[in-house]
Design a protein around this motif. Structure first.
Motif, PDB file in Angstrom:
ATOM      1  N   ALA A   5      49.553  27.531  42.934  1.00 36.09           N
ATOM      2  CA  ALA A   5      50.366  28.724  43.169  1.00 36.09           C
ATOM      3  C   ALA A   5      49.473  29.935  43.435  1.00 36.09           C
ATOM      4  N   ASN A   6      48.359  30.033  42.683  1.00 36.52           N
ATOM      5  CA  ASN A   6      47.403  31.125  42.916  1.00 36.52           C
ATOM      6  C   ASN A   6      46.825  31.037  44.319  1.00 36.52           C
ATOM      7  N   ARG A   7      46.514  29.828  44.743  1.00 42.82           N
ATOM      8  CA  ARG A   7      45.937  29.612  46.071  1.00 42.82           C
ATOM      9  C   ARG A   7      46.899  30.076  47.150  1.00 42.82           C
ATOM     10  N   ILE A  11      46.474  33.222  49.841  1.00 44.43           N
ATOM     11  CA  ILE A  11      46.569  33.029  51.292  1.00 44.43           C
ATOM     12  C   ILE A  11      47.638  33.940  51.883  1.00 44.43           C
ATOM     13  N   GLU A  12      48.784  34.027  51.231  1.00 44.90           N
ATOM     14  CA  GLU A  12      49.859  34.902  51.708  1.00 44.90           C
ATOM     15  C   GLU A  12      49.411  36.363  51.709  1.00 44.90           C
ATOM     16  N   GLU A  28      37.967  28.607  45.919  1.00 42.21           N
ATOM     17  CA  GLU A  28      37.585  28.235  44.565  1.00 42.21           C
ATOM     18  C   GLU A  28      37.796  29.436  43.653  1.00 42.21           C
ATOM     19  N   PHE A  29      38.398  29.200  42.502  1.00 39.73           N
ATOM     20  CA  PHE A  29      38.601  30.245  41.511  1.00 39.73           C
ATOM     21  C   PHE A  29      37.610  30.020  40.381  1.00 39.73           C
ATOM     22  N   GLU A  30      37.051  31.110  39.887  1.00 42.39           N
ATOM     23  CA  GLU A  30      36.091  31.015  38.802  1.00 42.39           C
ATOM     24  C   GLU A  30      36.507  31.961  37.694  1.00 42.39           C
TER      25      GLU A  30
END
Length: 62
Positions: A5-7, A11-12, A28-30
């Protein structure tokens, strides 16, 4: 919120700002690690003129 959902949200957001983002873009989330209980401040001395009025304006806007 799940990573997928974060991805999609990222993008939106990028697309709404005019960026061309493909559906298969690698993202990639860190994490930022543990938080401290001590006081922290955000300061950008390069962007501010550093007069007292400038600092007072920043504090007022927060």
């Amino acid at each position: 919120m799940a990573a997928g959902a974060n991805r999609e949200r990222l993008i939106e957001t990028l697309r709404s700002q005019g960026f061309k983002v493909s559906n298969d873009v690698k993202i990639e989330f860190e994490g930022i690690g543990n938080f401290s209980r001590t006081l922290h401040f955000i300061v950008s001395s390069g962007a501010l003129r550093r007069r007292r009025e400038d600092w007072e304006g920043l504090i007022r806007d927060l």
